[in-house]
Scaffold this active site. Sequence first.
Site, PDB file in Angstrom:
ATOM      1  N   VAL A  89      -4.554   4.680   0.368  1.00 13.01           N
ATOM      2  CA  VAL A  89      -4.660   3.883   1.590  1.00 13.01           C
ATOM      3  C   VAL A  89      -4.598   2.447   1.112  1.00 13.01           C
ATOM      4  O   VAL A  89      -5.523   1.971   0.436  1.00 13.01           O
ATOM      5  CB  VAL A  89      -5.974   4.149   2.349  1.00 13.01           C
ATOM      6  N   GLU A  90      -3.513   1.772   1.414  1.00 11.75           N
ATOM      7  CA  GLU A  90      -3.288   0.425   0.883  1.00 11.75           C
ATOM      8  C   GLU A  90      -3.462  -0.612   1.977  1.00 11.75           C
ATOM      9  O   GLU A  90      -2.881  -0.504   3.045  1.00 11.75           O
ATOM     10  CB  GLU A  90      -1.895   0.345   0.262  1.00 11.75           C
ATOM     11  N   GLY A  91      -4.258  -1.615   1.684  1.00 13.90           N
ATOM     12  CA  GLY A  91      -4.559  -2.642   2.659  1.00 13.90           C
ATOM     13  C   GLY A  91      -5.861  -2.343   3.367  1.00 13.90           C
ATOM     14  O   GLY A  91      -5.875  -1.817   4.480  1.00 13.90           O
ATOM     15  N   ASN A  98      -6.611  -1.455   8.961  1.00 16.28           N
ATOM     16  CA  ASN A  98      -5.490  -0.543   8.749  1.00 16.28           C
ATOM     17  C   ASN A  98      -5.760   0.748   9.522  1.00 16.28           C
ATOM     18  O   ASN A  98      -6.810   1.373   9.345  1.00 16.28           O
ATOM     19  CB  ASN A  98      -5.369  -0.254   7.248  1.00 16.28           C
ATOM     20  N   GLU A 194       4.685  -1.498  -7.222  1.00 19.16           N
ATOM     21  CA  GLU A 194       4.431  -1.577  -5.786  1.00 19.16           C
ATOM     22  C   GLU A 194       5.668  -1.232  -4.970  1.00 19.16           C
ATOM     23  O   GLU A 194       5.586  -0.508  -3.973  1.00 19.16           O
ATOM     24  CB  GLU A 194       3.955  -2.983  -5.414  1.00 19.16           C
TER      25      GLU A 194
END
Length: 496
Positions: A89-91, A98, A194
């Site tokens: 889970v990015e951010g 998010n 990334e």
Amino acid sequence: MAPSRKQEMGSQLFPLALLAAAHLLSAAAAAGPSVIVIGAGFSGISAAKTLSDAGITNLLILEATNRIGGRICKVPFAGINVEKGANWVEGVNGDQVNPIWTLANQLGLRKFYSNYDNLSSNTYKEEGGIYQHVTVQQIIDTADKVEAAGEKYSESLPVSGRGDISILAAQRLQNHVPSAALEMVIDYYKFDYEFAEPPRVTSLQNTVPLPTFANFGEDVYFVADQRGYEIVVHNTAHQFLKTTKDGVIVDPRLQLNKVVRRIQHYESGVTVTTEDGSVYKADYVVVSVSLGVLQSNLIQFMPTLPHWKLLAIYEFDMAVYTKIFLKFPYSFWPAGNGTQFFLYASDRRGYYPVWQHFEVEYPGAHVLLVTVTDEESRRIEQQPDSLTKSEAMEVLRAMFGKNIPEASDILVPRWWSDRFYRGTFSNWPIGVNRYEYDQIRAPVGRIYFTGEHTSEHYNGYVHGAYLAGIDSANILIKCIKTGNCKYEVKEKDAVN
């Protein structure tokens, strides 16, 4: 809006579930417009749920594989379930929340904060040994300053994207071109790790600053749940598809192992043909397959998509991000705080560069993960796993000595070779912006498009896929409910 058409099933006999699906579409006159969603990844499921919530329930979802979730996919390995696709889970922990973080918390998803702060103490030399902390930190500090300068330059560019440059060009403006092994692995970690492609082809304007982190926060969390990250997709599907008490989807509106090969579109509707010879008719179709599939010849559009649409599809990149898992009889790498991530600085850029252990996430599993991307991914996909294991072991022995044990098992995903994906996620190339984004998600007649590649700000991410499904469905809902089916693509240099 044209009247719905009865689904054509041919002269052969079909399973009961398929007949039920046919009945659903044939009842379009009573139930409203019929929509076929192609692909049951997160975007397809998200789009279908949004349509259902709006009262458009006469749906049929055709999925090429035997499961839903797409590139969110758990697989068994070394006695545990690991994620061969999306894993983070990015951010997180920013000004905005998010939506995937919200879903993950609601479902009690098992996840762990990923701390990369100590890489300067965990970077290994190609010839053996470890770099001094101060040496690596100086390289990181320089790279951070160059990136900060690139961010200022990026913010000065016109929104049209016409002045966009590559990340590498921005580095050159600062007289900084990573070339030594240590510089290259830090550069790889900051960008390729990334975006799955190198700075020379990656847009500065669309990635520096990166909207995911600027909007949602800079923290990332690794998902290590034995139910699989895919439960976020299943949870969304369960909200509008019929399931058993055990959570198994039994809704005939979801058809698995249905490989779509042809989409014929007319002013009055669409006809979809699958590889097994089944033919389906509907009022609209939502195509949620990956960008890589759109760039391949798996699905034939009749008539061919217009040139502007093809150009939008073809000018974007479908990147390849490969997570290789290795199982060992026991752990031999450093453990404890500040050791989870470590780098290998090879003179060959991108050669088994970023490593991760799972002493906290999967205690006792004795598993390592190494990530490769782009051309290394394609190369590795074409060779036997035994050779990949041999290469990885050579790197590990350079880092930790010749007496470490041999890996007992290896898992090498092959996203690029898989005709149902042709890669892992999209990367926005140099010079594209809102105009191209509008084109890539723009409908063509009764064909609508969705997927992470249609997310203007969050392409390549799970939240991008989820939000894109909602956005594309709402475009179709507006068309159905108001009769306003015009989709505006503003001029390239328009200010707003």
